[in-house]
Write an enzyme that holds these catalytic residues in place. Structure first.
Site, PDB file in Angstrom:
ATOM      1  N   ASP A   1       2.509  -6.085   7.996  1.00  0.00           N
ATOM      2  CA  ASP A   1       1.698  -5.593   7.773  1.00  0.00           C
ATOM      3  C   ASP A   1       0.270  -6.227   7.811  1.00  0.00           C
ATOM      4  O   ASP A   1       0.175  -6.827   6.545  1.00  0.00           O
ATOM      5  CB  ASP A   1       1.713  -4.347   6.904  1.00  0.00           C
ATOM      6  CG  ASP A   1       0.497  -3.397   7.462  1.00  0.00           C
ATOM      7  OD1 ASP A   1      -0.845  -3.869   6.994  1.00  0.00           O
ATOM      8  OD2 ASP A   1       0.522  -1.642   6.355  1.00  0.00           O
TER       9      ASP A   1
ATOM     10  N   TYR B   1     -10.276  -0.893  10.685  1.00  0.00           N
ATOM     11  CA  TYR B   1     -11.387   0.031  10.269  1.00  0.00           C
ATOM     12  C   TYR B   1     -11.991  -1.180   9.451  1.00  0.00           C
ATOM     13  O   TYR B   1     -13.055  -0.914   9.245  1.00  0.00           O
ATOM     14  CB  TYR B   1     -11.762   1.404  10.671  1.00  0.00           C
ATOM     15  CG  TYR B   1     -10.226   1.356   9.767  1.00  0.00           C
ATOM     16  CD1 TYR B   1     -10.233   1.673   8.185  1.00  0.00           C
ATOM     17  CD2 TYR B   1      -9.341   2.585  10.130  1.00  0.00           C
ATOM     18  CE1 TYR B   1      -8.753   1.412   7.783  1.00  0.00           C
ATOM     19  CE2 TYR B   1      -7.817   2.176   9.425  1.00  0.00           C
ATOM     20  CZ  TYR B   1      -8.046   2.354   7.919  1.00  0.00           C
ATOM     21  OH  TYR B   1      -6.561   2.823   7.616  1.00  0.00           O
ATOM     22  N   LYS B   2     -11.124  -1.438   9.348  1.00  0.00           N
ATOM     23  CA  LYS B   2     -11.204  -1.785   8.138  1.00  0.00           C
ATOM     24  C   LYS B   2     -12.373  -4.232   8.424  1.00  0.00           C
ATOM     25  O   LYS B   2     -13.678  -3.820   8.920  1.00  0.00           O
ATOM     26  CB  LYS B   2     -10.077  -3.411   7.098  1.00  0.00           C
ATOM     27  CG  LYS B   2      -9.542  -1.952   6.455  1.00  0.00           C
ATOM     28  CD  LYS B   2      -8.172  -1.621   6.438  1.00  0.00           C
ATOM     29  CE  LYS B   2      -7.244  -0.614   4.959  1.00  0.00           C
ATOM     30  NZ  LYS B   2      -6.370  -1.025   5.284  1.00  0.00           N
TER      31      LYS B   2
ATOM     32  N   ARG C   1     -13.405  -3.659  -6.870  1.00  0.00           N
ATOM     33  CA  ARG C   1     -12.414  -5.044  -5.983  1.00  0.00           C
ATOM     34  C   ARG C   1     -13.718  -4.885  -4.558  1.00  0.00           C
ATOM     35  O   ARG C   1     -14.946  -3.765  -4.640  1.00  0.00           O
ATOM     36  CB  ARG C   1     -11.712  -4.050  -4.617  1.00  0.00           C
ATOM     37  CG  ARG C   1     -10.707  -5.028  -3.809  1.00  0.00           C
ATOM     38  CD  ARG C   1     -10.368  -3.365  -3.212  1.00  0.00           C
ATOM     39  NE  ARG C   1     -10.767  -2.548  -2.240  1.00  0.00           N
ATOM     40  CZ  ARG C   1     -10.367  -1.949  -1.378  1.00  0.00           C
ATOM     41  NH1 ARG C   1      -8.585  -2.349  -0.842  1.00  0.00           N
ATOM     42  NH2 ARG C   1     -10.106  -0.998  -1.028  1.00  0.00           N
TER      43      ARG C   1
ATOM     44  N   PHE D   1       0.837  -1.147  -0.373  1.00  0.00           N
ATOM     45  CA  PHE D   1       0.002   0.139   0.098  1.00  0.00           C
ATOM     46  C   PHE D   1       0.843   1.769   0.327  1.00  0.00           C
ATOM     47  O   PHE D   1       2.327   1.326   0.809  1.00  0.00           O
ATOM     48  CB  PHE D   1      -1.075   0.131   1.288  1.00  0.00           C
ATOM     49  CG  PHE D   1      -2.180   0.719   0.726  1.00  0.00           C
ATOM     50  CD1 PHE D   1      -2.781   0.662   0.592  1.00  0.00           C
ATOM     51  CD2 PHE D   1      -1.723   1.875   2.038  1.00  0.00           C
ATOM     52  CE1 PHE D   1      -3.832   1.681   0.678  1.00  0.00           C
ATOM     53  CE2 PHE D   1      -2.906   2.511   2.330  1.00  0.00           C
ATOM     54  CZ  PHE D   1      -4.124   2.630   1.722  1.00  0.00           C
TER      55      PHE D   1
HETATM   56  C1  LIG Z   1      -5.460   0.894   4.863  1.00  0.00           C
HETATM   57  C2  LIG Z   1      -4.398   0.927   4.937  1.00  0.00           C
HETATM   58  C3  LIG Z   1      -3.619   1.706   5.836  1.00  0.00           C
HETATM   59  C4  LIG Z   1      -3.345   2.718   6.028  1.00  0.00           C
HETATM   60  O1  LIG Z   1      -2.975   3.357   6.548  1.00  0.00           O
HETATM   61  P1  LIG Z   1      -3.900   4.423   8.049  1.00  0.00           P
HETATM   62  O2  LIG Z   1      -2.509   5.180   8.272  1.00  0.00           O
HETATM   63  O3  LIG Z   1      -4.878   3.728   8.656  1.00  0.00           O
HETATM   64  O4  LIG Z   1      -4.492   5.589   6.965  1.00  0.00           O
HETATM   65  C5  LIG Z   1      -2.010   1.347   5.185  1.00  0.00           C
HETATM   66  N1  LIG Z   1      -1.366   0.559   5.032  1.00  0.00           N
HETATM   67  C6  LIG Z   1      -2.078  -0.802   4.423  1.00  0.00           C
HETATM   68  C7  LIG Z   1      -1.066  -1.539   3.806  1.00  0.00           C
HETATM   69  C8  LIG Z   1      -3.612  -0.747   4.454  1.00  0.00           C
HETATM   70  O5  LIG Z   1      -3.941  -1.711   3.383  1.00  0.00           O
END
Ligand SMILES: *Cc1c(COP(=O)(O)O)cnc(C)c1O
Length: 399
Positions: free
Chosen positions: A186, A211-212, A358, A115
């Site tokens: 992660d 939050y996911k 998705r 990400f």
């Molecule tokens: C959703 C997601 C994030 C988002 O990070 P936030 O700091 O919570 O906004 C970061 N890394 C990955 C791999 C994600 O899927």
């Protein structure tokens, strides 16, 4: 008798009527009781008890209490997880602590499916350290082979946010350790989606958001895990007072709290933690293996139904369910307007540039009827080109 609750458990969620929600991989829906719990904390604790609530209502324990609930879902021992901030910040903390454990090495290894925020955080930290570190980005299939003695930290996201491709945690952690590297996972799209055995994997660090698939609400606090003996020696780059051994001694110099508690930074977000704590009660009695089994059944059904109806869509996820997380993606040139048309008809998924539609599979509140209906509506939109309407081409700020 103590029987596991059967899936789905739609009555545990406050979902609008007529909505098929296939976006729980991005923002989980609100578990029932969450609103009442937050109102209760605001009314009975904040409004009534004021600052006394820090002690009387145990607000200061929330990060470890909620961390214990998260730990159970990711195979981590009690006391090894704490909560706070956002995933990007927790990733920064774990990565900087990891680099500190390998002072002689200069490479952060990651893959091209990671990400962007994770990549940006690593790039920013490298600039800040200014010690010739390098972010090495390889193809996902090449991660294990790219682990050599230059790698300080393998910073890998287990499930690819675009395609859903799932890394084998044991295999990669083993390769990282064989190369002498620190392993940082992660788990953004893993926690609550697939069974995770952090203790078994023996990785040094793991981080993730809530939050996911964990349904903690928008901006819910992130989690961070460190393996026992690492937690006792790691050095926090964000040395905040809540990670101090005695925050209320107000001494001049930093002294880390024991273990994972040192990864706390500042004042805990009490209302968000209260919401998350309540949201996590939906997992009581639920086995991750049952979630996984149902997730594979639903996603296989979806792929079969969509492929039978939508020849213009190309599966962008691994076909082998053992190599997928809990989402399925299709590539389609007109994916953005097609997703808008779908949302307009009550089927909520999302779109990721450049062309990915998705869909998240969340057996807590989705069943086969939802999946068949979603595929049928998608087939209808594609068949009639209903997506080719100017109103579906306008882009919002968040896709
Ligand atoms: C959703 C997601 C994030 C988002 O990070 P936030 O700091 O919570 O906004 C970061 N890394 C990955 C791999 C994600 O899927």
């Amino acid at each position: 008798m103590n029987t596991a609750p059967s899936l789905p458990m739609k009555d545990r969620f406050d979902l609008p009527d007529g909505i098929r929600y296939l976006d729980g991989n991005s923002l989980g829906p609100m578990p029932r009781g969450t609103q009442e719990r937050v109102e209760e904390v605001m009314r009975d604790e904040w409004a009534r008890n004021l600052i006394k609530a820090w002690n009387d209502n145990h607000w200061m324990d929330l990060p470890s209490r909620v961390g214990a609930r998260v730990a159970r879902l990711i195979g981590a021992p009690e006391g090894s997880v704490t909560m706070g901030d956002t995933l990007s910040i927790k990733l920064f903390q774990a990565l900087s602590a990891g680099l500190k454990l390998r002072p002689g090495r200069r490479v952060i290894l990651t893959d091209s499916g990671n990400f962007p925020s994770d990549l940006y955080v690593a790039q920013g930290l490298i600039r800040q350290l200014d010690r010739d570190h390098e972010l090495r980005i390889v193809a996902p299939e090449e991660v294990a082979g790219a682990l050599d003695e230059d790698v300080a930290v393998a910073m890998i996201t287990q499930v690819d946010y675009r395609t859903g491709r799932l890394h084998d945690m044991e295999e990669i952690t083993g390769a990282a350790h064989a190369a002498g590297a620190v392993m940082l996972w992660d788990l953004a799209h893993s926690a609550g989606a697939v069974p995770v055995d952090l203790a078994g994997s023996n990785c040094e660090f793991a981080v993730g958001c809530t939050y996911k698939y964990l349904n903690g609400g928008p901006g819910a606090p992130a989690f961070i895990y460190a393996r026992d003996e690492i937690a006792e020696v790691m050095e926090p780059a964000l040395a905040g007072w809540m990670g101090h051994s005695e925050p209320f001694a107000f001494v001049r110099d930093y002294d880390p709290a024991p273990g994972i508690e040192r990864m706390r930074v500042g004042t805990p977000p009490v209302l968000q933690l209260a919401a998350l704590e309540q949201a996590l009660t939906v997992w009581e009695g639920v086995e991750m293996s049952a979630i996984r089994e149902a997730s594979i059944r639903l996603s296989e059904l979806f792929i079969a139904e969509v492929e039978a109806r939508c020849p213009d869509l190309t599966l962008a996820s691994p076909r082998d369910p053992d190599r997928r997380g809990s989402q399925v993606s299709f590539a389609f040139e007109h994916g953005y307007p097609a997703m808008q048309a779908l949302i307009d008809r009550g089927v909520i998924g999302d779109f990721r540039a450049p062309d990915i539609m998705r869909f998240g599979f969340t057996p807590l509140y989705l069943d086969e009827e939802d999946i068949r209906a979603a595929a049928a509506i998608l087939g209808e939109i594609l068949g009639t080109r209903a997506w080719d309407d100017p109103k579906y081409h306008r882009r919002g700020r968040v896709t």
